[in-house]
Every structure is written in C-alpha cells, then in structure tokens.
Write a protein that holds these residues in place. Sequence first.
Motif, PDB file in Angstrom:
ATOM      1  N   ALA A   1     -38.739  55.726  39.597  1.00  0.00           N
ATOM      2  CA  ALA A   1     -37.509  54.981  39.873  1.00  0.00           C
ATOM      3  C   ALA A   1     -37.751  53.492  39.678  1.00  0.00           C
ATOM      4  CB  ALA A   1     -37.042  55.254  41.296  1.00  0.00           C
ATOM      5  N   GLU A   2     -36.719  52.801  39.191  1.00  0.00           N
ATOM      6  CA  GLU A   2     -36.831  51.363  38.934  1.00  0.00           C
ATOM      7  C   GLU A   2     -35.863  50.532  39.769  1.00  0.00           C
ATOM      8  OE1 GLU A   2     -35.989  51.403  34.798  1.00  0.00           O
ATOM      9  OE2 GLU A   2     -37.957  52.197  34.221  1.00  0.00           O
ATOM     10  N   VAL A   3     -34.733  51.105  40.155  1.00  0.00           N
ATOM     11  CA  VAL A   3     -33.754  50.378  40.968  1.00  0.00           C
ATOM     12  C   VAL A   3     -33.246  51.282  42.078  1.00  0.00           C
ATOM     13  CG1 VAL A   3     -32.992  48.906  39.052  1.00  0.00           C
ATOM     14  CG2 VAL A   3     -31.791  51.041  39.523  1.00  0.00           C
ATOM     15  N   ASP A   4     -32.739  50.644  43.137  1.00  0.00           N
ATOM     16  CA  ASP A   4     -32.109  51.408  44.212  1.00  0.00           C
ATOM     17  C   ASP A   4     -30.595  51.297  44.080  1.00  0.00           C
ATOM     18  OD1 ASP A   4     -31.530  48.828  45.029  1.00  0.00           O
ATOM     19  OD2 ASP A   4     -32.768  48.905  46.843  1.00  0.00           O
ATOM     20  N   ALA A   5     -29.862  51.830  45.055  1.00  0.00           N
ATOM     21  CA  ALA A   5     -28.406  51.840  44.970  1.00  0.00           C
ATOM     22  C   ALA A   5     -27.837  50.431  44.957  1.00  0.00           C
ATOM     23  CB  ALA A   5     -27.822  52.637  46.134  1.00  0.00           C
TER      24      ALA A   5
ATOM     25  N   VAL B   1     -33.385  60.164  38.056  1.00  0.00           N
ATOM     26  CA  VAL B   1     -32.402  60.316  36.978  1.00  0.00           C
ATOM     27  C   VAL B   1     -32.254  58.982  36.254  1.00  0.00           C
ATOM     28  CG1 VAL B   1     -31.134  62.154  38.140  1.00  0.00           C
ATOM     29  CG2 VAL B   1     -30.474  59.773  38.527  1.00  0.00           C
ATOM     30  N   ARG B   2     -31.727  59.055  35.031  1.00  0.00           N
ATOM     31  CA  ARG B   2     -31.467  57.833  34.280  1.00  0.00           C
ATOM     32  C   ARG B   2     -29.958  57.621  34.179  1.00  0.00           C
ATOM     33  NH1 ARG B   2     -34.831  54.749  31.944  1.00  0.00           N
ATOM     34  NH2 ARG B   2     -36.449  56.369  31.735  1.00  0.00           N
ATOM     35  N   THR B   3     -29.504  56.423  34.546  1.00  0.00           N
ATOM     36  CA  THR B   3     -28.080  56.121  34.539  1.00  0.00           C
ATOM     37  C   THR B   3     -27.605  55.779  33.135  1.00  0.00           C
ATOM     38  OG1 THR B   3     -28.201  53.714  34.833  1.00  0.00           O
ATOM     39  CG2 THR B   3     -28.477  55.078  36.797  1.00  0.00           C
ATOM     40  N   ARG B   4     -26.304  55.664  32.974  1.00  0.00           N
ATOM     41  CA  ARG B   4     -25.753  55.312  31.669  1.00  0.00           C
ATOM     42  C   ARG B   4     -26.127  53.899  31.275  1.00  0.00           C
ATOM     43  NH1 ARG B   4     -20.450  52.781  32.093  1.00  0.00           N
ATOM     44  NH2 ARG B   4     -19.937  52.408  34.280  1.00  0.00           N
ATOM     45  N   HIS B   5     -26.572  53.087  32.242  1.00  0.00           N
ATOM     46  CA  HIS B   5     -27.024  51.725  31.939  1.00  0.00           C
ATOM     47  C   HIS B   5     -28.507  51.685  31.564  1.00  0.00           C
ATOM     48  CE1 HIS B   5     -23.227  50.304  33.476  1.00  0.00           C
ATOM     49  NE2 HIS B   5     -23.451  50.852  34.639  1.00  0.00           N
ATOM     50  N   GLY B   6     -29.176  52.837  31.671  1.00  0.00           N
ATOM     51  CA  GLY B   6     -30.586  52.905  31.320  1.00  0.00           C
ATOM     52  C   GLY B   6     -31.532  52.775  32.493  1.00  0.00           C
ATOM     53  N   ASP B   7     -30.998  52.577  33.702  1.00  0.00           N
ATOM     54  CA  ASP B   7     -31.856  52.439  34.879  1.00  0.00           C
ATOM     55  C   ASP B   7     -32.370  53.795  35.346  1.00  0.00           C
ATOM     56  OD1 ASP B   7     -31.318  49.672  35.058  1.00  0.00           O
ATOM     57  OD2 ASP B   7     -29.447  50.075  36.124  1.00  0.00           O
ATOM     58  N   ALA B   8     -33.594  53.814  35.843  1.00  0.00           N
ATOM     59  CA  ALA B   8     -34.149  55.014  36.459  1.00  0.00           C
ATOM     60  C   ALA B   8     -33.991  54.887  37.973  1.00  0.00           C
ATOM     61  CB  ALA B   8     -35.617  55.173  36.094  1.00  0.00           C
ATOM     62  N   MET B   9     -33.365  55.895  38.583  1.00  0.00           N
ATOM     63  CA  MET B   9     -33.083  55.857  40.015  1.00  0.00           C
ATOM     64  C   MET B   9     -33.421  57.197  40.645  1.00  0.00           C
ATOM     65  SD  MET B   9     -29.302  54.059  40.079  1.00  0.00           S
ATOM     66  CE  MET B   9     -29.289  53.989  41.874  1.00  0.00           C
ATOM     67  N   ARG B  10     -33.799  57.154  41.908  1.00  0.00           N
ATOM     68  CA  ARG B  10     -33.927  58.402  42.661  1.00  0.00           C
ATOM     69  C   ARG B  10     -32.548  59.021  42.817  1.00  0.00           C
ATOM     70  NH1 ARG B  10     -38.096  58.853  47.537  1.00  0.00           N
ATOM     71  NH2 ARG B  10     -36.510  60.416  47.969  1.00  0.00           N
ATOM     72  N   LEU B  11     -32.520  60.342  42.824  1.00  0.00           N
ATOM     73  CA  LEU B  11     -31.261  61.079  42.910  1.00  0.00           C
ATOM     74  C   LEU B  11     -30.442  60.657  44.121  1.00  0.00           C
ATOM     75  CD1 LEU B  11     -29.304  63.336  42.158  1.00  0.00           C
ATOM     76  CD2 LEU B  11     -30.862  64.967  43.246  1.00  0.00           C
ATOM     77  N   THR B  12     -31.083  60.558  45.273  1.00  0.00           N
ATOM     78  CA  THR B  12     -30.341  60.194  46.487  1.00  0.00           C
ATOM     79  C   THR B  12     -29.710  58.824  46.355  1.00  0.00           C
ATOM     80  OG1 THR B  12     -31.885  61.508  47.805  1.00  0.00           O
ATOM     81  CG2 THR B  12     -30.503  59.928  48.990  1.00  0.00           C
ATOM     82  N   GLU B  13     -30.436  57.891  45.745  1.00  0.00           N
ATOM     83  CA  GLU B  13     -29.895  56.538  45.581  1.00  0.00           C
ATOM     84  C   GLU B  13     -28.697  56.526  44.642  1.00  0.00           C
ATOM     85  OE1 GLU B  13     -31.030  53.331  47.082  1.00  0.00           O
ATOM     86  OE2 GLU B  13     -31.396  55.064  48.378  1.00  0.00           O
ATOM     87  N   PHE B  14     -28.780  57.284  43.544  1.00  0.00           N
ATOM     88  CA  PHE B  14     -27.638  57.301  42.639  1.00  0.00           C
ATOM     89  C   PHE B  14     -26.435  57.979  43.295  1.00  0.00           C
ATOM     90  CE2 PHE B  14     -24.972  58.831  39.158  1.00  0.00           C
ATOM     91  CZ  PHE B  14     -24.747  57.622  38.498  1.00  0.00           C
ATOM     92  N   LEU B  15     -26.687  59.009  44.088  1.00  0.00           N
ATOM     93  CA  LEU B  15     -25.580  59.675  44.765  1.00  0.00           C
ATOM     94  C   LEU B  15     -24.885  58.714  45.737  1.00  0.00           C
ATOM     95  CD1 LEU B  15     -24.048  62.335  44.974  1.00  0.00           C
ATOM     96  CD2 LEU B  15     -25.613  63.009  46.819  1.00  0.00           C
ATOM     97  N   ARG B  16     -25.638  57.806  46.321  1.00  0.00           N
ATOM     98  CA  ARG B  16     -25.008  56.779  47.173  1.00  0.00           C
ATOM     99  C   ARG B  16     -24.010  55.949  46.368  1.00  0.00           C
ATOM    100  NH1 ARG B  16     -29.433  53.219  50.077  1.00  0.00           N
ATOM    101  NH2 ARG B  16     -27.727  52.666  51.500  1.00  0.00           N
TER     102      ARG B  16
END
Length: 272
Positions: free
Chosen positions: A64-68, A175-190
């Motif tokens: 992961a590279e960024v949080d929520a 997971v990887r977002t549409r912006h290219g960031d890698a995030m933990r699943l829980t953080e993206f769900l937030r």
Amino acid sequence: MDVVRAAFRAECARLTGILTQLDDADLDRPTTCPPWAVRDLIAHVRTGAGRLAGMLAAPAPPRAEVDAAGYFGAAKFTPEIDAARIDAARIDAARIDAARIDAARIDAARIDAARIDAARSEAGSSTAEPSEAAWIAGGGWDGVPVGRSTLPGEFEQSWRAADAAVAAAPPERVVRTRHGDAMRLTEFLRTRVVEVGVHGLDLAVALDRPPWLTPQAAAVIADLLTGGRPAPAGLCWDRLTLIRKTTGRAALTPAERAEIDAAGFRWLAFGR
C-alpha cells in the motif's frame, strides 16, 4: 473491516430505497454538483460504489502507498480529471435511462399481451400459440431482453457485486485505484463510504428531502475527516454538521474556521 463494510452496506441499502421512490421529474432536477442532474449524480455514485469488484479481480500491488485520507488529495481533482468524471457520469446516466425506457416498453407490451390473451380466452379462442404481444413481451422486440434495468437496479447490482468481492478477499488485500495508487482494501472501502454518504447529502438537497445519512456511515466519514479525534468541543457539531461543514456542503463561520485551524483538522480535497 467489519465496521467499514457494515457502513458501506447500510448506506448503499438506504440509498437504494430512496432511488426506488424517484420519478422522471426527480431525476431531472439540478444538483449542487453542476452540470449534473440527479440522474447523472446517481450514475456517478453507482460507478464509485461498484469499483471494487473490478479492482479485486486485478492483480494485487505489492504494498500500500496511500491511506483513505491520502486518496482525497488535490491531485485527484485536476480540471482534466474532473471533466472526465463529469462526462463519464452523464454518459452512464444516458445509457441507464435508455435501458429504463426499453424496460417500460416491455412492461407495456406485457400488459397488452395479458389483455389480448384474456380476450381470446373469453371468446373461446385457442391460446396454444402465443400472441404477437406476448412474444414481444417475452423479449422478442428488437432483441431487448426481458427484465428491468433502472437506476435503483443498476445501483444495487453494482454495490452488491462490490460487497461480495470484499467479503471474499482478505482485509489486508491491496488494490490499485483508477488514479494508480496502491491502497489496502479496508482503506479504499472507507473512501466508498465517503462517496456514497456525502453524495447522498447532495442528492437529499437536490430532492428537497431530509438527509438520510446512516449512523454507521456518519461514524466512518467523521472519523476519517477528523483523523479519529473528536471535533473541538467549542464547535458543538453533531456528525452530520461536521460532515457538511468539512466537505464544503455548508459554509464555515470565521469562528468555526478558527476552531478548526487550532485543532489541526486534516482537510480532504473533494471534487465530484
């Protein structure tokens, strides 16, 4: 994950119920997210709520590279990205609306079929061969399949598919977002709770309805906005007021801004 997923489910289910009550006049109303009408904003929320299904089907990034909170950065809301987001929602809304019109045609054909077959039965005619109207109602009209495709149905299908994908994945999944960031699943769900909850406030304003933000979603969003700290006591804000104020849905007074600056709230960048 359990808390965040419960908030996501609760807020999506609440919005699904609201959408079933809307008519065409409601869908045409303008929103505070111009140039979107209500139907466009709903299409945008549908896309956002359903993103995780596709993201979890893709390979997982190594870390992961960024949080929520980092996800809502100013770089995510450049004019170019915002313009693409606006256009995508309007195109999606038009597609869903066209499907809704086709569904209405099929419903009308079903009614006609029932009337024709009832009249034949009363006249003693054989019903072994289906009437043309029945054939149309069964999906033979220009290849349109049987079934309804509406904004509520599309939204519910999207968020439930995402929820099922989340349930099948470990919470530590990246997971990887549409912006290219890698995030933990829980953080993206937030961030999905924020999208559905905050845009739900926008929809409530557009529809002249009381806000329907669920307590579960309000808790998750407020926790993200304040970095897990309580709001300064001098503000006397409940969670709904806090969310409205800190996301720009309600104006801050000079005194409130001073309180927030002193408390060091972590402001998030919100586009659409």
